[in-house]
Design an enzyme around this catalytic site. Structure first.
Site, PDB file in Angstrom:
ATOM      1  N   GLU A 166      -3.227   4.824  -8.649  1.00  0.00           N
ATOM      2  CA  GLU A 166      -4.225   5.706  -8.042  1.00  0.00           C
ATOM      3  C   GLU A 166      -4.141   6.989  -8.863  1.00  0.00           C
ATOM      4  O   GLU A 166      -3.301   7.852  -8.613  1.00  0.00           O
ATOM      5  CB  GLU A 166      -3.882   5.931  -6.575  1.00  0.00           C
ATOM      6  N   HIS A 214       1.565  11.350  -1.914  1.00  0.00           N
ATOM      7  CA  HIS A 214       0.269  11.194  -1.255  1.00  0.00           C
ATOM      8  C   HIS A 214      -0.457  12.525  -1.312  1.00  0.00           C
ATOM      9  O   HIS A 214      -0.094  13.462  -0.592  1.00  0.00           O
ATOM     10  CB  HIS A 214       0.465  10.724   0.192  1.00  0.00           C
ATOM     11  N   GLU A 254       1.671   0.062  -5.431  1.00  0.00           N
ATOM     12  CA  GLU A 254       0.717   1.160  -5.614  1.00  0.00           C
ATOM     13  C   GLU A 254       1.470   2.428  -6.008  1.00  0.00           C
ATOM     14  O   GLU A 254       2.517   2.748  -5.429  1.00  0.00           O
ATOM     15  CB  GLU A 254      -0.086   1.407  -4.340  1.00  0.00           C
ATOM     16  N   HIS A 265       0.852  -1.196   0.000  1.00  0.00           N
ATOM     17  CA  HIS A 265       0.000   0.000   0.000  1.00  0.00           C
ATOM     18  C   HIS A 265       0.888   1.245   0.000  1.00  0.00           C
ATOM     19  O   HIS A 265       1.876   1.315   0.738  1.00  0.00           O
ATOM     20  CB  HIS A 265      -0.887  -0.003   1.251  1.00  0.00           C
ATOM     21  N   ASN A 266       0.546   2.230  -0.828  1.00  0.00           N
ATOM     22  CA  ASN A 266       1.327   3.475  -0.903  1.00  0.00           C
ATOM     23  C   ASN A 266       2.831   3.186  -0.871  1.00  0.00           C
ATOM     24  O   ASN A 266       3.569   3.690  -0.005  1.00  0.00           O
ATOM     25  CB  ASN A 266       0.944   4.425   0.233  1.00  0.00           C
ATOM     26  N   ASP A 300       0.541   6.446  -6.597  1.00  0.00           N
ATOM     27  CA  ASP A 300      -0.399   7.568  -6.580  1.00  0.00           C
ATOM     28  C   ASP A 300       0.106   8.643  -7.530  1.00  0.00           C
ATOM     29  O   ASP A 300       1.173   9.219  -7.311  1.00  0.00           O
ATOM     30  CB  ASP A 300      -0.496   8.149  -5.165  1.00  0.00           C
TER      31      ASP A 300
END
Length: 637
Positions: free
Chosen positions: A249, A215, A200, A170-171, A202
């Site tokens: 994302e 983020h 991931e 995640h992230n 973003d």
């Protein structure tokens, strides 16, 4: 004989007289003795009788004996040695078969062990083994708890992607917290080195039409998108040759989405999957069919057929807009948990009745939010088998979701679903790739326990890899299996079309495993203050709720070097296929709480039987060799 060998090995190092601590450490290394430097410093100090910082050959012999003396190993050796001095080859054969459960045994294995570990040449030539050789064998990687037949890819890799647990992050770009910490390429590199197969990214609009990774709406630093995917390209298949999923994302404008698409194509070339494979136009391919392929996971416009019809066309400048509806559930239970709607075809009548009894319905107003999203067709057409589709309900997915569509579900909603609709969840994950991610309030990058979501077959349970602790220990232990490839085949009961499995209920015809662990001793545990740790060990099982249990040893006072427990723990595990076992060594603290010394986690079914060494790892996942536990394992099913 061993004394003669020892003097022959070390006498040249003492020709100039006494030796220092530094030379002592080098001599121990020359003798293939693994040791913790801090432990050796304490032992050196205790045996430097004149306090000169230099020791004699006799003092070194004493240090050597202290470090290598293992009463528990001597007891085993004497049990099988006819004269308590030498093991004949037949004695070693007997030990391997009776104690180590070497089932596929042949006589050459014993001969190979002698040739590999016996340091005294005349003993080796006689096809025998001294205690020195036996101790070296017992301390070797061949006697580790993890069964080495699982340290390579051994599972069937031709099932569809939905049939596998997939190591997911995640992230991934963050290496600290979620609000102020830095974004760093090391997040991607370290995850890939650990075998992670879903990263991931973003993506946000950057200056000069160059997308950036960070983020959004926080103070985390930014990375150029191009730099990120170049780093991923370099390390993508270093630890595993099986497909790597890039979960985008995407918050970019259409023009910068096109830049992303161009960068992906230019960087990954033919490795980027931008078309359906032969024979997989209407079903998901397998990890085997997708070896060395990069898959883009993102929103997509239209169907796969429409994408293929556009193949070869220049899609630059082509933008489609669609609306995405977010809707909150109408009902909650008394605790505030949303109740999944009963699904015809997923639940039997008994389950519906039971659910209606245990759920207190509280009416709520319906909230809708419509978002308009613009998507570049150039980026959209790179999404083939991993299209992101908003999860609405199991009923909706069962009716409308396509084979190449996957869902992302937040941990809070996923947890409610596992508790209230576990069987429907399992039937959903049997058909569709499901990703579970941490809730937004985890600003400190903490993690949830991934086990509860593996229990219902969720393929991509995404964790913050940068945060050490129990969840990442479980993650690392889970994916030790199948050669650390990042893909672990789900148990049959999570893949079958008519499965009756429910992690909250034990089936009448279950086949439990009875596991017995004899905790014998500790070996050079990480030293605490003045090497005087009050050591204890916790053995814990993680799996379906009925299998969750832990047992703790007594405390051995002021001994981190060679504590001995000789305690036996027994566990009855109903669903061993999903169970992990975790060993934790601690230093008892009466005021500030126990101090973590080291841990090791692995799947229960990946354990060797017999006398085994449990290697310990730090909170950060680094090896603490030679720190380990010595145990005896026995299980029956």
């Amino acid at each position: 004989m061993e004394n003669k060998w020892f003097l022959l090995m070390v006498r040249d190092d003492f020709r100039g007289g006494k030796i220092t601590l530094e030379k002592t450490l080098k001599l121990l290394e020359k003798l293939d003795i693994q040791c913790n430097t801090i432990h050796v410093k304490y032992i050196f100090k205790d045996n430097d009788r004149l306090n000169q910082g230099r020791i004699t050959i006799e003092e070194f012999r004493t240090i050597y004996r202290i470090i290598t003396h293992r009463e528990e190993i001597i007891e085993i050796f004497n049990t099988y040695s006819e004269n308590r001095k030498i093991l004949l080859e037949k004695n070693l054969v007997e030990f391997l078969m009776q104690e180590q459960y070497t089932l596929d045994f042949n006589k050459s294995i014993a001969s190979e062990i002698i040739q590999k570990y016996e340091p005294i040449e005349e003993v080796k030539q006689a096809h025998q083994m001294s205690f020195e050789g036996f101790r070296r064998y017992m301390d070797s990687s061949e006697c580790l708890l993890f069964n080495n037949k699982y340290d390579h890819v051994y599972q069937d890799m031709t099932h569809p992607l939905t049939d596998y647990f997939i190591s997911s992050s995640h992230n991934t770009y963050l290496i600290s917290d979620q609000l102020w910490g830095p974004s760093d390429l090391w997040g991607y590199i370290s995850a890939l080195v650990k075998g992670c197969r879903c990263l991931e990214i973003d993506c946000w609009d950057g200056s000069q039409n160059e997308p950036v990774v960070y983020h959004g709406y926080t103070l985390t630093s930014k990375l150029p998108f191009k730099t990120v995917i170049q780093a991923i390209h370099k390390y993508a298949f270093l630890a595993s040759e099986y497909p790597l999923v890039l979960s985008l994302e995407n918050h970019c404008s259409p023009s910068q989405q096109e830049v992303m698409a161009d960068s992906l194509l230019a960087t990954f070339g033919d490795a980027l999957l931008s078309y359906t494979l032969d024979n997989f136009s209407d079903k998901l391919p397998s990890p085997e069919a997708l070896k060395f392929k990069i898959l883009v996971r993102n929103k997509k416009i239209g169907t796969l057929r429409e994408t293929l019809e556009r193949k070869g066309s220049d899609m630059h400048g082509q933008v489609e807009e669609f609306e995405e509806e977010e809707e909150e559930e109408q009902e909650e239970d008394g605790s505030g948990a949303k109740e999944p709607e009963p699904v015809s075809g997923f639940q039997d009548d008994l389950e519906k009745e039971e659910q209606s009894k245990r759920v207190v319905r509280i009416p709520l107003f319906r909230k809708k939010k419509i978002t308009k999203i613009k998507l570049s067709m150039a980026l959209s057409d790179l999404v083939i088998y991993t299209k992101v589709e908003k999860f609405k309900s199991f009923h909706h997915s069962n009716l409308y979701q396509q084979f190449n569509e996957s869902n992302s579900i937040g941990e809070s909603q996923a947890r409610k679903l596992t508790k209230l609709a576990a069987r429907e969840f399992i039937l959903h994950t049997r058909k569709f790739i499901t990703r579970v991610y941490p809730k937004a309030i985890r600003a400190d990058s903490s993690n949830f326990n991934p086990q509860e979501f593996w229990n219902v077959g969720c393929q991509m349970v995404a964790l913050n890899f940068q945060t050490p602790g129990l969840p990442m220990d479980l993650q690392n232990g889970k994916f030790l299996d199948n050669g650390c490839s990042g893909y672990v085949l789900k148990p049959r009961f999570l893949r079958e079309k008519k499965t009756k499995f429910n992690p909250h209920k034990v089936l009448i015809d279950s086949n439990p495993l009875t596991l017995t662990i004899r905790l014998i001793s500790g070996i050079q545990l990480p030293p605490s203050y003045q090497n005087k740790a009050d050591t204890l060990v916790i053995v814990e099982i993680f799996g379906v709720p009925n299998d969750q249990m832990k047992q703790q040893s007594r405390v051995i006072r002021k001994n981190a070097f060679n504590p001995r427990w000789n305690e036996t723990f027994t566990f009855v595990i109903q669903v061993p296929e999903l169970a992990l076992i975790r060993f934790v060594a601690e230093n008892q603290g009466l005021i500030a709480g126990n101090e973590f010394l080291g841990q090791y986690t692995l799947p229960v079914l990946c354990m060797n039987r017999g006398y085994r060494r449990v290697p310990l790892f730090s909170k950060l996942g680094e090896s603490l060799e030679p720190a380990s536990l010595f145990i005896y394992v026995w299980y029956i099913r």
